[in-house]
Motif scaffolding. Structure first.
Motif, PDB file in Angstrom:
ATOM      1  N   VAL A  89     -10.959   6.651  74.926  1.00  0.00           N
ATOM      2  CA  VAL A  89     -10.708   5.860  76.281  1.00  0.00           C
ATOM      3  C   VAL A  89     -10.340   6.886  77.244  1.00  0.00           C
ATOM      4  N   ARG A  90      -9.604   8.180  76.739  1.00  0.00           N
ATOM      5  CA  ARG A  90      -9.135   9.257  77.652  1.00  0.00           C
ATOM      6  C   ARG A  90     -10.694   9.928  78.146  1.00  0.00           C
ATOM      7  N   ALA A  91     -11.254  10.162  77.115  1.00  0.00           N
ATOM      8  CA  ALA A  91     -12.667  10.893  77.472  1.00  0.00           C
ATOM      9  C   ALA A  91     -13.456  10.228  78.648  1.00  0.00           C
ATOM     10  N   PHE A  92     -13.484   9.016  78.461  1.00  0.00           N
ATOM     11  CA  PHE A  92     -14.229   7.918  79.427  1.00  0.00           C
ATOM     12  C   PHE A  92     -13.684   8.128  80.715  1.00  0.00           C
ATOM     13  N   ARG A  93     -12.187   7.890  80.751  1.00  0.00           N
ATOM     14  CA  ARG A  93     -11.439   7.818  82.012  1.00  0.00           C
ATOM     15  C   ARG A  93     -11.602   9.227  82.493  1.00  0.00           C
ATOM     16  N   GLY A  94     -11.578  10.453  81.867  1.00  0.00           N
ATOM     17  CA  GLY A  94     -11.662  11.660  82.438  1.00  0.00           C
ATOM     18  C   GLY A  94     -13.092  12.208  82.730  1.00  0.00           C
ATOM     19  N   ARG A  95     -14.379  11.522  82.153  1.00  0.00           N
ATOM     20  CA  ARG A  95     -15.524  11.892  82.363  1.00  0.00           C
ATOM     21  C   ARG A  95     -15.664  13.145  81.897  1.00  0.00           C
ATOM     22  N   HIS A  96     -15.242  13.355  80.606  1.00  0.00           N
ATOM     23  CA  HIS A  96     -15.486  14.473  79.835  1.00  0.00           C
ATOM     24  C   HIS A  96     -16.856  14.643  79.280  1.00  0.00           C
ATOM     25  N   THR A  97     -17.467  15.794  79.156  1.00  0.00           N
ATOM     26  CA  THR A  97     -18.795  16.007  78.761  1.00  0.00           C
ATOM     27  C   THR A  97     -18.761  16.033  77.113  1.00  0.00           C
ATOM     28  N   TYR A  98     -20.096  15.976  76.565  1.00  0.00           N
ATOM     29  CA  TYR A  98     -20.201  15.838  75.199  1.00  0.00           C
ATOM     30  C   TYR A  98     -19.613  17.204  74.405  1.00  0.00           C
ATOM     31  N   ALA A  99     -19.716  18.293  75.471  1.00  0.00           N
ATOM     32  CA  ALA A  99     -19.223  19.597  74.794  1.00  0.00           C
ATOM     33  C   ALA A  99     -17.871  19.626  74.630  1.00  0.00           C
ATOM     34  N   ARG A 100     -16.988  18.653  75.217  1.00  0.00           N
ATOM     35  CA  ARG A 100     -15.486  18.819  75.349  1.00  0.00           C
ATOM     36  C   ARG A 100     -15.176  17.587  74.185  1.00  0.00           C
ATOM     37  N   THR A 101     -16.165  16.634  74.049  1.00  0.00           N
ATOM     38  CA  THR A 101     -15.480  15.502  72.983  1.00  0.00           C
ATOM     39  C   THR A 101     -16.317  15.602  71.846  1.00  0.00           C
ATOM     40  N   ASP A 102     -17.322  16.509  71.540  1.00  0.00           N
ATOM     41  CA  ASP A 102     -17.712  16.660  70.203  1.00  0.00           C
ATOM     42  C   ASP A 102     -16.641  17.240  69.019  1.00  0.00           C
ATOM     43  N   GLY A 103     -15.765  17.912  69.536  1.00  0.00           N
ATOM     44  CA  GLY A 103     -14.841  18.424  68.629  1.00  0.00           C
ATOM     45  C   GLY A 103     -13.939  17.431  68.021  1.00  0.00           C
ATOM     46  N   TRP A 104     -13.281  16.657  68.851  1.00  0.00           N
ATOM     47  CA  TRP A 104     -12.372  15.599  68.084  1.00  0.00           C
ATOM     48  C   TRP A 104     -13.260  14.467  67.314  1.00  0.00           C
ATOM     49  N   ASP A 105     -14.413  14.043  68.062  1.00  0.00           N
ATOM     50  CA  ASP A 105     -15.419  13.159  67.461  1.00  0.00           C
ATOM     51  C   ASP A 105     -15.805  13.478  66.244  1.00  0.00           C
ATOM     52  N   SER A 106     -16.166  14.732  65.965  1.00  0.00           N
ATOM     53  CA  SER A 106     -16.779  15.240  64.750  1.00  0.00           C
ATOM     54  C   SER A 106     -15.617  15.398  63.525  1.00  0.00           C
ATOM     55  N   VAL A 107     -14.517  15.984  63.802  1.00  0.00           N
ATOM     56  CA  VAL A 107     -13.369  16.098  62.936  1.00  0.00           C
ATOM     57  C   VAL A 107     -13.031  14.670  62.563  1.00  0.00           C
ATOM     58  N   LEU A 108     -12.788  13.874  63.571  1.00  0.00           N
ATOM     59  CA  LEU A 108     -12.162  12.425  63.094  1.00  0.00           C
ATOM     60  C   LEU A 108     -13.272  11.703  62.551  1.00  0.00           C
ATOM     61  N   GLY A 109     -14.504  11.715  62.726  1.00  0.00           N
ATOM     62  CA  GLY A 109     -15.426  11.178  62.049  1.00  0.00           C
ATOM     63  C   GLY A 109     -15.694  11.609  60.292  1.00  0.00           C
ATOM     64  N   ILE A 110     -15.576  12.779  60.520  1.00  0.00           N
ATOM     65  CA  ILE A 110     -15.641  13.468  58.947  1.00  0.00           C
ATOM     66  C   ILE A 110     -14.535  12.819  58.148  1.00  0.00           C
ATOM     67  N   ALA A 111     -13.175  12.769  58.664  1.00  0.00           N
ATOM     68  CA  ALA A 111     -12.051  12.520  58.141  1.00  0.00           C
ATOM     69  C   ALA A 111     -12.282  11.074  57.892  1.00  0.00           C
ATOM     70  N   GLN A 112     -12.607  10.383  58.553  1.00  0.00           N
ATOM     71  CA  GLN A 112     -12.817   8.755  58.505  1.00  0.00           C
ATOM     72  C   GLN A 112     -13.644   8.592  57.225  1.00  0.00           C
ATOM     73  N   THR A 113     -14.977   9.369  57.305  1.00  0.00           N
ATOM     74  CA  THR A 113     -15.878   9.128  55.891  1.00  0.00           C
ATOM     75  C   THR A 113     -15.344   9.521  54.698  1.00  0.00           C
ATOM     76  N   VAL A 114     -14.560  10.573  54.622  1.00  0.00           N
ATOM     77  CA  VAL A 114     -13.963  11.034  53.447  1.00  0.00           C
ATOM     78  C   VAL A 114     -12.958  10.113  53.001  1.00  0.00           C
ATOM     79  N   ILE A 115     -12.091   9.623  53.852  1.00  0.00           N
ATOM     80  CA  ILE A 115     -11.196   8.666  53.358  1.00  0.00           C
ATOM     81  C   ILE A 115     -11.836   7.426  52.947  1.00  0.00           C
ATOM     82  N   LEU A 116     -12.657   6.974  53.628  1.00  0.00           N
ATOM     83  CA  LEU A 116     -13.267   5.538  53.155  1.00  0.00           C
ATOM     84  C   LEU A 116     -13.996   5.914  51.635  1.00  0.00           C
TER      85      LEU A 116
END
Length: 291
Positions: A89-116
């Motif tokens: 939500v913060r990235a959408f409102r701030g119009r962040h670029t992919y270069a800025r969002t890929d970091g947390w999106d990648s880490v949290l996606g990997i963490a979610q996959t490992v936990i599941l």
């Protein structure tokens, strides 16, 4: 040329530039938009609901209660999903670029996959239906982890089946042939499917990124041409537009549109050169008539 005409031309050019900027911000410049935000939120929430549903069907169907450890796993998944949704939500409102969002999106996606994937420890190991949630999560991450972090997840996906089976009560002591077959299938099949999706996404990602660069070059060239036209409208016939032709076939992305602007600028320079020659001849003719 009157000042009102010059103002009208500048307004038309500003309108063109604004429309190009709107097109660029619509996704070509790789901006985290509303669709990306909803995809992130729905993915994490959907994976959790899917995993919980699979666990309940298994244990309630057997008449058993769900283990406390399994509830703890899902609790951690909820925390990860909450963090990812907030950042989306913060990235959408701030119009962040992919270069800025890929970091947390990648880490949290990997963490979610490992936990599941760890939920398989209490739901049957390599025979657990929880691996379906891992397959869905890895398919999504294949569209996100298109660079170095993608190899980290590929390695984890290859190790997770063995690790979860080792952590179960059965473990890996004298595994049955069916267990070995499932281990090989999961350790090879899931990473292979993920890498296929990642390869296709990498190509699309590079194409979109190249298009964004193409748009940036186009905007810059149109702005230079606009400034030259404004100077010419004010009577300065000595101005020139020096634009570089980027469509040489040797660049990484293959520009197409910029060469037309370059051709237009060359025509503009040729027109101004002709006007300068015409003004010079008129001046010489006027001096001869005066003599």
């Amino acid at each position: 040329m009157s000042s009102s005409t010059a103002v009208g031309e500048n307004s038309a050019l500003d309108s063109v530039l604004s429309s190009i900027d709107r097109t660029k911000s619509g996704g070509v410049s790789l901006t985290f938009n509303r669709r990306n935000m909803l995809e992130t939120i729905y993915l994490h929430a959907g994976l959790i609901v899917f995993s919980i549903g699979l666990g309940m069907v298994l244990f309630l169907g057997q008449g058993d209660s769900l283990p406390t450890a399994l509830w703890a796993v899902w609790g951690v998944s909820v925390l990860i999903a909450t963090a990812a949704s907030s950042l989306a939500v913060r990235a959408f409102r701030g119009r962040h670029t992919y270069a800025r969002t890929d970091g947390w999106d990648s880490v949290l996606g990997i963490a979610q996959t490992v936990i599941l994937a760890s939920a398989a420890v209490w739901t049957g190991g390599v025979f657990s239906a929880q691996w379906m949630a891992v397959v869905v999560g890895s398919a999504y991450l294949g569209t996100v982890l298109v660079y170095r972090m993608g190899w980290v997840l590929a390695g984890l996906l290859a190790v997770l089946p063995v690790a979860t089976q080792f952590a179960t009560e059965v473990g890996l002591q004298d595994p049955a042939p069916s267990t070995l077959a499932m281990l090989v299938a999961l350790s090879v099949g899931i990473p292979a499917g993920y890498l296929i999706v990642r390869g296709v996404s990498r190509s699309l990602y590079d194409t979109a990124e190249g298009t964004g660069w193409d748009q940036a070059q186009l905007v810059d060239q149109v702005r230079q041409l606009s400034e030259a036209l404004s100077s010419a409208a004010q009577g300065d016939l000595t101005t020139r537009v020096e634009l570089q032709d980027l469509d040489d076939g040797d660049n990484e992305f293959g520009f197409q549109r910029t060469r037309y602007v370059v051709a237009l600028s060359q025509s503009f320079d040729h027109t101004l050169e002709s006007l300068r020659g015409l003004v010079s001849r008129v001046r010489v003719g006027g001096e001869q008539i005066g003599v």
